[in-house]
Design a protein around this motif. Structure first.
Motif, PDB file in Angstrom:
ATOM      1  N   GLN A  66     -10.539   1.750  -5.302  1.00 42.28           N
ATOM      2  CA  GLN A  66     -11.306   2.556  -4.286  1.00 42.28           C
ATOM      3  C   GLN A  66     -10.562   4.047  -4.196  1.00 42.28           C
ATOM      4  OE1 GLN A  66     -11.124   0.164  -0.743  1.00 42.28           O
ATOM      5  NE2 GLN A  66     -12.782  -0.967  -1.441  1.00 42.28           N
ATOM      6  N   GLN A  67      -9.158   3.924  -4.142  1.00 43.29           N
ATOM      7  CA  GLN A  67      -8.645   5.302  -3.973  1.00 43.29           C
ATOM      8  C   GLN A  67      -8.198   6.004  -5.402  1.00 43.29           C
ATOM      9  OE1 GLN A  67      -7.802   6.229  -0.875  1.00 43.29           O
ATOM     10  NE2 GLN A  67      -6.461   8.166  -1.797  1.00 43.29           N
ATOM     11  N   TYR A  68      -7.834   5.091  -6.322  1.00 42.02           N
ATOM     12  CA  TYR A  68      -7.355   5.820  -7.582  1.00 42.02           C
ATOM     13  C   TYR A  68      -8.338   5.700  -8.776  1.00 42.02           C
ATOM     14  CZ  TYR A  68      -3.410   6.548  -4.489  1.00 42.02           C
ATOM     15  OH  TYR A  68      -2.638   6.684  -3.686  1.00 42.02           O
ATOM     16  N   GLY A  69      -9.348   4.456  -8.603  1.00 41.08           N
ATOM     17  CA  GLY A  69     -10.241   4.315  -9.730  1.00 41.08           C
ATOM     18  C   GLY A  69      -9.415   3.351 -10.817  1.00 41.08           C
ATOM     19  N   MET A  70      -8.337   2.673 -10.432  1.00 42.44           N
ATOM     20  CA  MET A  70      -7.828   1.823 -11.193  1.00 42.44           C
ATOM     21  C   MET A  70      -8.440   0.507 -11.401  1.00 42.44           C
ATOM     22  SD  MET A  70      -3.552   2.927 -10.237  1.00 42.44           S
ATOM     23  CE  MET A  70      -3.029   1.931 -11.694  1.00 42.44           C
ATOM     24  N   ASN A  71      -8.537  -0.009 -12.371  1.00 39.32           N
ATOM     25  CA  ASN A  71      -9.003  -1.552 -12.430  1.00 39.32           C
ATOM     26  C   ASN A  71      -7.759  -2.442 -12.319  1.00 39.32           C
ATOM     27  OD1 ASN A  71     -11.669  -0.958 -13.117  1.00 39.32           O
ATOM     28  ND2 ASN A  71     -11.060  -0.658 -15.418  1.00 39.32           N
ATOM     29  N   THR A  72      -7.954  -3.649 -11.609  1.00 36.24           N
ATOM     30  CA  THR A  72      -6.792  -4.604 -11.303  1.00 36.24           C
ATOM     31  C   THR A  72      -7.112  -5.777 -12.027  1.00 36.24           C
ATOM     32  OG1 THR A  72      -7.498  -5.080  -9.115  1.00 36.24           O
ATOM     33  CG2 THR A  72      -6.199  -3.318  -9.346  1.00 36.24           C
ATOM     34  N   TYR A  73      -6.091  -6.457 -12.673  1.00 33.71           N
ATOM     35  CA  TYR A  73      -6.147  -7.871 -13.106  1.00 33.71           C
ATOM     36  C   TYR A  73      -5.103  -8.587 -12.620  1.00 33.71           C
ATOM     37  CZ  TYR A  73      -9.044  -4.982 -16.290  1.00 33.71           C
ATOM     38  OH  TYR A  73     -10.057  -4.200 -16.669  1.00 33.71           O
TER      39      TYR A  73
ATOM     40  N   PHE B 117      -1.279  -7.734 -12.108  1.00 32.47           N
ATOM     41  CA  PHE B 117      -0.350  -8.122 -10.882  1.00 32.47           C
ATOM     42  C   PHE B 117       0.352  -9.733 -11.275  1.00 32.47           C
ATOM     43  CE2 PHE B 117      -2.475  -4.762  -8.495  1.00 32.47           C
ATOM     44  CZ  PHE B 117      -1.343  -3.920  -8.337  1.00 32.47           C
ATOM     45  N   ASP B 118       1.167 -10.098 -10.576  1.00 36.62           N
ATOM     46  CA  ASP B 118       1.344 -11.576 -10.418  1.00 36.62           C
ATOM     47  C   ASP B 118       0.455 -12.040  -9.099  1.00 36.62           C
ATOM     48  OD1 ASP B 118       2.754 -10.685  -8.137  1.00 36.62           O
ATOM     49  OD2 ASP B 118       4.622 -11.901  -8.937  1.00 36.62           O
ATOM     50  N   ASN B 119       0.849 -13.075  -8.725  1.00 36.73           N
ATOM     51  CA  ASN B 119      -0.337 -13.693  -7.844  1.00 36.73           C
ATOM     52  C   ASN B 119       0.329 -13.793  -6.374  1.00 36.73           C
ATOM     53  OD1 ASN B 119      -2.945 -14.808  -9.026  1.00 36.73           O
ATOM     54  ND2 ASN B 119      -1.358 -15.322 -10.427  1.00 36.73           N
ATOM     55  N   GLY B 120       1.348 -12.782  -6.191  1.00 41.72           N
ATOM     56  CA  GLY B 120       1.950 -12.643  -4.797  1.00 41.72           C
ATOM     57  C   GLY B 120       0.865 -12.205  -3.685  1.00 41.72           C
ATOM     58  N   SER B 121       1.537 -12.789  -2.471  1.00 39.43           N
ATOM     59  CA  SER B 121       0.226 -12.636  -1.426  1.00 39.43           C
ATOM     60  C   SER B 121       0.359 -11.025  -0.729  1.00 39.43           C
ATOM     61  CB  SER B 121       0.715 -13.375  -0.113  1.00 39.43           C
ATOM     62  OG  SER B 121       2.204 -13.020   0.354  1.00 39.43           O
ATOM     63  N   GLU B 122       1.390 -10.162  -1.451  1.00 36.80           N
ATOM     64  CA  GLU B 122       1.101  -8.714  -0.880  1.00 36.80           C
ATOM     65  C   GLU B 122       0.252  -8.175  -1.957  1.00 36.80           C
ATOM     66  OE1 GLU B 122       4.381  -9.355  -4.183  1.00 36.80           O
ATOM     67  OE2 GLU B 122       3.574 -10.251  -2.404  1.00 36.80           O
ATOM     68  N   ASN B 123      -0.347  -8.804  -3.308  1.00 37.52           N
ATOM     69  CA  ASN B 123      -0.920  -8.097  -3.918  1.00 37.52           C
ATOM     70  C   ASN B 123      -2.446  -8.173  -3.677  1.00 37.52           C
ATOM     71  OD1 ASN B 123       1.114  -7.231  -5.307  1.00 37.52           O
ATOM     72  ND2 ASN B 123       1.184  -8.994  -6.642  1.00 37.52           N
ATOM     73  N   THR B 124      -2.764  -8.861  -2.341  1.00 36.60           N
ATOM     74  CA  THR B 124      -4.102  -9.102  -2.018  1.00 36.60           C
ATOM     75  C   THR B 124      -4.701  -7.581  -1.543  1.00 36.60           C
ATOM     76  OG1 THR B 124      -3.367  -9.591   0.227  1.00 36.60           O
ATOM     77  CG2 THR B 124      -3.775 -11.335  -0.913  1.00 36.60           C
ATOM     78  N   GLY B 125      -3.878  -6.742  -1.350  1.00 37.13           N
ATOM     79  CA  GLY B 125      -4.350  -5.413  -1.138  1.00 37.13           C
ATOM     80  C   GLY B 125      -4.796  -4.409  -2.387  1.00 37.13           C
ATOM     81  N   HIS B 126      -5.029  -5.090  -3.560  1.00 36.48           N
ATOM     82  CA  HIS B 126      -5.158  -4.479  -4.925  1.00 36.48           C
ATOM     83  C   HIS B 126      -6.553  -3.591  -4.920  1.00 36.48           C
ATOM     84  CE1 HIS B 126      -8.317  -6.817  -6.516  1.00 36.48           C
ATOM     85  NE2 HIS B 126      -7.927  -7.740  -5.497  1.00 36.48           N
TER      86      HIS B 126
ATOM     87  N   THR C 179       0.603  -1.300   0.098  1.00 40.31           N
ATOM     88  CA  THR C 179       0.045   0.008  -0.177  1.00 40.31           C
ATOM     89  C   THR C 179       0.793   1.457  -0.072  1.00 40.31           C
ATOM     90  OG1 THR C 179      -1.717  -1.205   1.291  1.00 40.31           O
ATOM     91  CG2 THR C 179      -1.837   1.324   1.318  1.00 40.31           C
ATOM     92  N   ARG C 180       1.960   1.155   0.753  1.00 39.93           N
ATOM     93  CA  ARG C 180       2.679   2.238   0.932  1.00 39.93           C
ATOM     94  C   ARG C 180       3.144   2.620  -0.509  1.00 39.93           C
ATOM     95  NH1 ARG C 180       3.577   0.835   6.420  1.00 39.93           N
ATOM     96  NH2 ARG C 180       5.223  -0.502   5.584  1.00 39.93           N
ATOM     97  N   ALA C 181       3.871   1.632  -1.035  1.00 37.62           N
ATOM     98  CA  ALA C 181       4.753   1.800  -2.360  1.00 37.62           C
ATOM     99  C   ALA C 181       3.722   2.209  -3.508  1.00 37.62           C
ATOM    100  CB  ALA C 181       5.299   0.316  -2.486  1.00 37.62           C
ATOM    101  N   THR C 182       2.586   1.718  -3.483  1.00 38.38           N
ATOM    102  CA  THR C 182       1.660   1.902  -4.602  1.00 38.38           C
ATOM    103  C   THR C 182       1.208   3.385  -4.554  1.00 38.38           C
ATOM    104  OG1 THR C 182      -0.049   0.816  -3.473  1.00 38.38           O
ATOM    105  CG2 THR C 182       0.822  -0.453  -5.292  1.00 38.38           C
ATOM    106  N   ASP C 183       1.021   4.083  -3.207  1.00 40.85           N
ATOM    107  CA  ASP C 183       0.348   5.416  -2.887  1.00 40.85           C
ATOM    108  C   ASP C 183       1.624   6.391  -3.416  1.00 40.85           C
ATOM    109  OD1 ASP C 183      -1.818   4.572  -1.967  1.00 40.85           O
ATOM    110  OD2 ASP C 183      -1.181   4.820   0.148  1.00 40.85           O
ATOM    111  N   LYS C 184       3.166   5.917  -3.254  1.00 41.27           N
ATOM    112  CA  LYS C 184       3.927   6.741  -3.800  1.00 41.27           C
ATOM    113  C   LYS C 184       4.114   6.719  -5.186  1.00 41.27           C
ATOM    114  CE  LYS C 184       6.866   6.309   0.291  1.00 41.27           C
ATOM    115  NZ  LYS C 184       8.347   5.981   0.901  1.00 41.27           N
ATOM    116  N   ILE C 185       3.661   5.694  -5.998  1.00 36.79           N
ATOM    117  CA  ILE C 185       3.944   5.475  -7.285  1.00 36.79           C
ATOM    118  C   ILE C 185       2.765   6.116  -7.958  1.00 36.79           C
ATOM    119  CG2 ILE C 185       4.164   3.842  -9.313  1.00 36.79           C
ATOM    120  CD1 ILE C 185       5.719   1.928  -7.384  1.00 36.79           C
TER     121      ILE C 185
ATOM    122  N   ARG D 274      -7.820  -1.660  -2.931  1.00 33.07           N
ATOM    123  CA  ARG D 274      -7.633  -0.158  -2.535  1.00 33.07           C
ATOM    124  C   ARG D 274      -7.309   0.777  -3.543  1.00 33.07           C
ATOM    125  NH1 ARG D 274      -3.662   3.528  -0.848  1.00 33.07           N
ATOM    126  NH2 ARG D 274      -4.405   4.787   0.750  1.00 33.07           N
ATOM    127  N   LEU D 275      -6.600   0.001  -4.790  1.00 32.20           N
ATOM    128  CA  LEU D 275      -6.147   0.824  -6.016  1.00 32.20           C
ATOM    129  C   LEU D 275      -7.291   1.427  -6.730  1.00 32.20           C
ATOM    130  CD1 LEU D 275      -3.169  -0.994  -7.337  1.00 32.20           C
ATOM    131  CD2 LEU D 275      -3.200   1.216  -6.015  1.00 32.20           C
TER     132      LEU D 275
END
Length: 361
Positions: free
Chosen positions: A285-292, A271-280, A251-257, A282-283
């Motif tokens: 909700q916060q930025y209106g980005m679609n995630t795949y 994204f790939d299927n890494g466990s850290e990407n389960t926070g997708h 979350t902190r990294a994607t907010d900065k980017i 929020r992108l």
């Protein structure tokens, strides 16, 4: 094609001349032109003392030695990369970690009407890897200065810059040219996951600006790392530190980017299927980005991001402790990667293309 005399032919020529045969007869026996025989006898003769006088004779061992030395010197007199200006440009940009294809393409891009600047990237690869050319002439001289143990004769030394062989400036630093597979993804249960197969075709075709590919680079002990993002149209690479490879770090990294980008520059991310990407979620909700999400074990579906990660690994190898890397060092690497020309961009840089699309109305 003219072919030099061999050692065996020189021995025969010496014997026949001692027997009194003419140059024409020797040429006929060796199936050579008579001028070849005359040139051989004149160029490779040796001056000796006979009695009280000096005299020139033809001695085959001396002739062979002189001929081989002349051949070696002739190779060192040639320009190894077409001409001096290309030689200088190639070495300068190899040391900047440009690939041979980037170097060759950039030369054509900045000198489109001057073929004297043209060189094939395969020629550069062959220069780097061939045994005979895996060195530089100046490097051999530098090696003798740095290491007095080297002989004064012609020595094959792979010294180009601070004793580093040329292949070490390439991304993979391979002694031999070969291919290897990329890092595999892992299976993780991700909520609200949308498959890459449901992604609009315009994203796959790289025809619309603002679509990204994301991944994580894991550091020492699987604790710290980097979150990387790759914009598919411009090939721009962004990355930020992750103090932990988890949702909070993500979350902190994607907010900065993405936080400072205009909406048109942040439309979607794959994204790939890494466990850290389960926070997708929020992108969106916060930025209106679609995630795949790509298929498990299918890194090729995010090839641009995987390629960018390989380049980042060039600077930060596996087991790097990112807690010891400063923010300035990270930004220096990011800036260097984004200011290299790319073939698929017509040898413009990702930074140039990204700014171009940002500035479009």
């Amino acid at each position: 094609k003219h072919k030099k005399l061999t050692g065996t032919e020189r021995n025969l020529l010496s014997d026949w001349k001692k027997q009194g045969l003419s140059n024409e007869e020797c040429a006929g026996r060796l199936n050579r032109h008579v001028s070849t025989i005359g040139r051989e006898l004149f160029r490779n003769r040796v001056r000796v003392i006979i009695g009280k006088d000096w005299e020139y004779i033809y001695e085959p061992n001396h002739a062979q030695s002189v001929a081989m030395e002349r051949k070696q010197n002739a190779w060192f007199a040639k320009q190894p990369l077409k001409n001096k200006k290309i030689y200088s440009y190639v070495h300068k940009h190899l040391r900047m970690s440009w690939s041979p294809e980037q170097i060759a393409g950039r030369l054509r891009h900045i000198h489109p009407e001057d073929s004297s600047w043209y060189i094939c990237h395969e020629t550069i690869y062959q220069y780097i890897y061939k045994k005979k050319t895996d060195m530089t002439k100046q490097g051999i001289l530098d090696a003798r200065i740095m290491d007095r143990r080297l002989s004064k004769g012609i020595t094959v030394a792979t010294v180009t810059d601070y004793s580093r062989p040329l292949y070490e400036f390439l991304r993979r630093k391979q002694v031999r040219r070969r291919k290897r597979g990329g890092r595999k993804s892992q299976r993780v249960r991700i909520p609200d996951r949308v498959s890459i197969h449901d992604r609009p075709a315009v994203i796959a075709d790289r025809k619309q600006f603002g679509h990204w590919e994301g991944d994580s680079i894991v550091g020492k002990g699987h604790l710290t790392g980097l979150h990387t993002e790759y914009e598919r149209l411009s090939s721009l690479t962004r990355f930020e530190r992750m103090d932990r490879i988890n949702i909070e770090g993500f979350t902190r990294a994607t907010d900065k980017i993405f936080g400072r980008l205009p909406p048109k520059a942040r439309l979607s991310v794959t994204f790939d299927n890494g466990s850290e990407n389960t926070g997708h979620v929020r992108l969106k909700q916060q930025y209106g980005m679609n995630t795949y999400f790509a298929d498990p074990y299918s890194a090729w579906q995010r090839g641009g991001n995987e390629n960018a990660n390989l380049w980042i690994r060039y600077y930060f190898p596996k087991k790097t402790d990112f807690s010891t890397i400063t923010d300035d060092e990270l930004k220096d690497v990011e800036r260097e990667l984004n200011n290299r020309p790319r073939k698929r961009l017509g040898f413009m840089t990702p930074q140039e293309v990204f700014i171009k699309y940002i500035n479009l109305p």
